[in-house]
Scaffold this motif. Structure first.
Motif, PDB file in Angstrom:
ATOM      1  N   LYS A  44       6.025 -11.728  18.778  1.00 28.64           N
ATOM      2  CA  LYS A  44       6.521 -11.130  17.543  1.00 28.64           C
ATOM      3  C   LYS A  44       6.627  -9.609  17.720  1.00 28.64           C
ATOM      4  O   LYS A  44       5.784  -8.990  18.361  1.00 28.64           O
ATOM      5  N   THR A  45       7.677  -9.029  17.166  1.00 34.01           N
ATOM      6  CA  THR A  45       7.882  -7.590  17.275  1.00 34.01           C
ATOM      7  C   THR A  45       6.885  -6.848  16.393  1.00 34.01           C
ATOM      8  O   THR A  45       6.793  -7.094  15.190  1.00 34.01           O
ATOM      9  N   VAL A  46       6.120  -5.938  16.998  1.00 30.24           N
ATOM     10  CA  VAL A  46       5.133  -5.146  16.273  1.00 30.24           C
ATOM     11  C   VAL A  46       5.747  -3.836  15.810  1.00 30.24           C
ATOM     12  O   VAL A  46       5.585  -3.429  14.648  1.00 30.24           O
ATOM     13  N   SER A  47       6.457  -3.159  16.701  1.00 31.11           N
ATOM     14  CA  SER A  47       7.107  -1.903  16.340  1.00 31.11           C
ATOM     15  C   SER A  47       8.220  -1.613  17.341  1.00 31.11           C
ATOM     16  O   SER A  47       8.241  -2.146  18.452  1.00 31.11           O
ATOM     17  N   LYS A  48       9.138  -0.741  16.900  1.00 32.96           N
ATOM     18  CA  LYS A  48      10.262  -0.351  17.735  1.00 32.96           C
ATOM     19  C   LYS A  48      10.397   1.162  17.765  1.00 32.96           C
ATOM     20  O   LYS A  48       9.995   1.853  16.836  1.00 32.96           O
ATOM     21  N   SER A  49      10.996   1.654  18.824  1.00 32.42           N
ATOM     22  CA  SER A  49      11.249   3.079  18.968  1.00 32.42           C
ATOM     23  C   SER A  49      12.374   3.257  19.989  1.00 32.42           C
ATOM     24  O   SER A  49      12.916   2.282  20.511  1.00 32.42           O
ATOM     25  N   THR A  50      12.736   4.489  20.252  1.00 29.64           N
ATOM     26  CA  THR A  50      13.638   4.821  21.348  1.00 29.64           C
ATOM     27  C   THR A  50      12.950   5.879  22.216  1.00 29.64           C
ATOM     28  O   THR A  50      12.027   6.554  21.760  1.00 29.64           O
ATOM     29  N   GLN A  51      13.402   6.011  23.437  1.00 30.14           N
ATOM     30  CA  GLN A  51      12.782   6.959  24.353  1.00 30.14           C
ATOM     31  C   GLN A  51      13.835   7.759  25.105  1.00 30.14           C
ATOM     32  O   GLN A  51      14.964   7.311  25.289  1.00 30.14           O
ATOM     33  N   THR A  52      13.452   8.971  25.512  1.00 28.29           N
ATOM     34  CA  THR A  52      14.253   9.793  26.417  1.00 28.29           C
ATOM     35  C   THR A  52      13.352  10.217  27.569  1.00 28.29           C
ATOM     36  O   THR A  52      12.189  10.589  27.362  1.00 28.29           O
ATOM     37  N   THR A  53      13.886  10.147  28.769  1.00 31.50           N
ATOM     38  CA  THR A  53      13.124  10.478  29.973  1.00 31.50           C
ATOM     39  C   THR A  53      13.966  11.392  30.851  1.00 31.50           C
ATOM     40  O   THR A  53      15.096  11.037  31.207  1.00 31.50           O
ATOM     41  N   GLN A  54      13.433  12.555  31.189  1.00 29.91           N
ATOM     42  CA  GLN A  54      14.105  13.479  32.100  1.00 29.91           C
ATOM     43  C   GLN A  54      13.784  13.084  33.540  1.00 29.91           C
ATOM     44  O   GLN A  54      12.617  12.943  33.901  1.00 29.91           O
ATOM     45  N   VAL A  55      14.828  12.901  34.336  1.00 25.90           N
ATOM     46  CA  VAL A  55      14.651  12.533  35.747  1.00 25.90           C
ATOM     47  C   VAL A  55      15.416  13.524  36.616  1.00 25.90           C
ATOM     48  O   VAL A  55      16.640  13.624  36.494  1.00 25.90           O
ATOM     49  N   PRO A  56      14.729  14.281  37.472  1.00 27.55           N
ATOM     50  CA  PRO A  56      15.443  15.223  38.346  1.00 27.55           C
ATOM     51  C   PRO A  56      15.973  14.531  39.601  1.00 27.55           C
ATOM     52  O   PRO A  56      15.306  13.675  40.183  1.00 27.55           O
ATOM     53  N   LEU A  57      17.181  14.890  39.996  1.00 29.82           N
ATOM     54  CA  LEU A  57      17.756  14.453  41.263  1.00 29.82           C
ATOM     55  C   LEU A  57      17.737  15.658  42.198  1.00 29.82           C
ATOM     56  O   LEU A  57      18.308  16.695  41.875  1.00 29.82           O
ATOM     57  N   PRO A  58      17.080  15.568  43.335  1.00 33.07           N
ATOM     58  CA  PRO A  58      16.835  16.756  44.159  1.00 33.07           C
ATOM     59  C   PRO A  58      18.081  17.235  44.888  1.00 33.07           C
ATOM     60  O   PRO A  58      19.023  16.465  45.119  1.00 33.07           O
ATOM     61  N   TYR A  81      17.765  15.984  54.389  1.00 28.89           N
ATOM     62  CA  TYR A  81      16.555  16.511  53.762  1.00 28.89           C
ATOM     63  C   TYR A  81      16.733  16.463  52.254  1.00 28.89           C
ATOM     64  O   TYR A  81      17.732  16.955  51.724  1.00 28.89           O
ATOM     65  N   TRP A  82      15.772  15.826  51.549  1.00 24.20           N
ATOM     66  CA  TRP A  82      15.802  15.764  50.087  1.00 24.20           C
ATOM     67  C   TRP A  82      14.614  16.555  49.539  1.00 24.20           C
ATOM     68  O   TRP A  82      13.461  16.302  49.921  1.00 24.20           O
ATOM     69  N   HIS A  83      14.882  17.464  48.608  1.00 24.82           N
ATOM     70  CA  HIS A  83      13.828  18.314  48.041  1.00 24.82           C
ATOM     71  C   HIS A  83      13.178  17.593  46.849  1.00 24.82           C
ATOM     72  O   HIS A  83      13.269  18.031  45.697  1.00 24.82           O
ATOM     73  N   TYR A  84      12.491  16.501  47.153  1.00 23.02           N
ATOM     74  CA  TYR A  84      11.940  15.646  46.104  1.00 23.02           C
ATOM     75  C   TYR A  84      10.698  16.221  45.431  1.00 23.02           C
ATOM     76  O   TYR A  84      10.234  15.654  44.431  1.00 23.02           O
ATOM     77  N   GLN A  85      10.132  17.305  45.927  1.00 21.62           N
ATOM     78  CA  GLN A  85       8.909  17.823  45.316  1.00 21.62           C
ATOM     79  C   GLN A  85       9.139  18.344  43.899  1.00 21.62           C
ATOM     80  O   GLN A  85       8.177  18.652  43.194  1.00 21.62           O
ATOM     81  N   VAL A  86      10.397  18.429  43.455  1.00 21.71           N
ATOM     82  CA  VAL A  86      10.658  18.806  42.063  1.00 21.71           C
ATOM     83  C   VAL A  86      10.204  17.708  41.103  1.00 21.71           C
ATOM     84  O   VAL A  86      10.103  17.940  39.891  1.00 21.71           O
ATOM     85  N   PHE A  87       9.953  16.495  41.620  1.00 23.30           N
ATOM     86  CA  PHE A  87       9.570  15.366  40.767  1.00 23.30           C
ATOM     87  C   PHE A  87       8.046  15.207  40.830  1.00 23.30           C
ATOM     88  O   PHE A  87       7.518  14.456  41.640  1.00 23.30           O
ATOM     89  N   GLN A  88       7.351  15.917  39.963  1.00 24.25           N
ATOM     90  CA  GLN A  88       5.895  15.882  39.941  1.00 24.25           C
ATOM     91  C   GLN A  88       5.339  15.030  38.796  1.00 24.25           C
ATOM     92  O   GLN A  88       4.205  14.543  38.884  1.00 24.25           O
ATOM     93  N   LYS A 108       3.812  11.647  39.395  1.00 24.36           N
ATOM     94  CA  LYS A 108       4.660  11.257  40.521  1.00 24.36           C
ATOM     95  C   LYS A 108       4.231  11.966  41.803  1.00 24.36           C
ATOM     96  O   LYS A 108       4.124  11.342  42.839  1.00 24.36           O
ATOM     97  N   ASN A 109       4.048  13.297  41.716  1.00 21.14           N
ATOM     98  CA  ASN A 109       3.524  14.070  42.848  1.00 21.14           C
ATOM     99  C   ASN A 109       4.316  13.858  44.131  1.00 21.14           C
ATOM    100  O   ASN A 109       3.752  13.749  45.225  1.00 21.14           O
ATOM    101  N   TYR A 110       5.636  13.767  44.005  1.00 23.08           N
ATOM    102  CA  TYR A 110       6.473  13.513  45.173  1.00 23.08           C
ATOM    103  C   TYR A 110       6.408  14.679  46.156  1.00 23.08           C
ATOM    104  O   TYR A 110       6.297  15.840  45.780  1.00 23.08           O
ATOM    105  N   GLY A 111       6.492  14.346  47.412  1.00 25.05           N
ATOM    106  CA  GLY A 111       6.706  15.336  48.450  1.00 25.05           C
ATOM    107  C   GLY A 111       8.184  15.391  48.783  1.00 25.05           C
ATOM    108  O   GLY A 111       9.027  14.872  48.042  1.00 25.05           O
ATOM    109  N   ASN A 112       8.529  16.012  49.898  1.00 25.88           N
ATOM    110  CA  ASN A 112       9.920  16.045  50.326  1.00 25.88           C
ATOM    111  C   ASN A 112      10.194  14.896  51.290  1.00 25.88           C
ATOM    112  O   ASN A 112       9.269  14.278  51.823  1.00 25.88           O
TER     113      ASN A 112
END
Length: 206
Positions: A44-58, A81-88, A108-112
């Motif tokens: 059974k549905t208890v509650s509803k919402s919407t979400q926004t998520t910021q995702v960086p592409l290096p 080379y991908w500069h993935y450390q922007v995704f922490q 996330k703590n991504y490295g490169n």
């Protein structure tokens, strides 16, 4: 989500049988949006919402060369080379709080990341090329933040293919590719819920 980015590249031919190329991809910031529904064990549905998520592409750097070392043979290599450390951290904001929570924060703590590929092309005839190659891809994701939405680790791959020039302007190609990733043994996940996992895998495609 939708976003935009720009690329720039340059190609040098210092001698007739050798080409050297470089490229840069700017990366981007994208926003993912969607519905969130909390259901009870009896579905059974208890509650509803919407979400926004910021995702960086290096941003990405790439270099490669192609060398026609002897007649009918070419050697090529690419390095990425991908500069993935922007995704922490991944932060999802809810428009309506659910169970008192207005957002979710996942470390996330991504490295490169690096990837290198090498391959050989053989010109069997004026219209048929045969190719083979090897790839090594190093993941930016530490074991503590390994997650089911992005289950990647260091991967290796081999491939073989052929290309037929049917006409001067039409080519047909076929390839067989297999990649596999190292043994995964994550027992220290920081995710909520934890994403501890153990196993290995491979993919074969044509």
């Amino acid at each position: 989500g939708f976003s935009w980015a720009w690329d720039a590249s340059v190609l040098f031919t210092p001698v007739d049988n050798f080409r050297l190329g470089f490229s840069f991809a700017s990366g981007a910031e994208t926003t993912l949006e969607g519905d969130v529904t909390l259901t009870s064990p009896d579905k059974k549905t208890v509650s509803k919402s919407t979400q926004t998520t910021q995702v960086p592409l290096p941003y990405t750097l790439r270099a490669g060369f192609n060398w026609a070392m002897v007649p009918d043979f070419e050697l090529g290599m690419d390095i990425f080379y991908w500069h993935y450390q922007v995704f922490q951290e991944q932060r999802s904001i809810l428009s309506t709080p659910i169970m008192g929570m207005s957002e979710f924060r996942d470390p996330k703590n991504y490295g490169n990341s690096w990837d290198w590929c090498i391959g050989v092309l053989y010109k069997a005839s004026d219209t048929i090329d045969i190719m083979t190659g090897f790839q090594m891809d190093f993941t930016p994701i530490p074991s503590t933040t390994y997650s089911l939405d992005n289950p990647t680790t260091d991967q290796m791959g081999v491939s073989i293919g052929a290309r037929w020039a049917v006409t001067p302007t039409l080519r047909l190609g076929m390839s067989l590719y297999r990649n596999w990733f190292n043994m995964i043994d994550v027992q220290d996940s920081q995710g909520l819920p934890p994403s501890n996992v153990k196993g290995h895998g491979a993919v074969t495609s044509m």
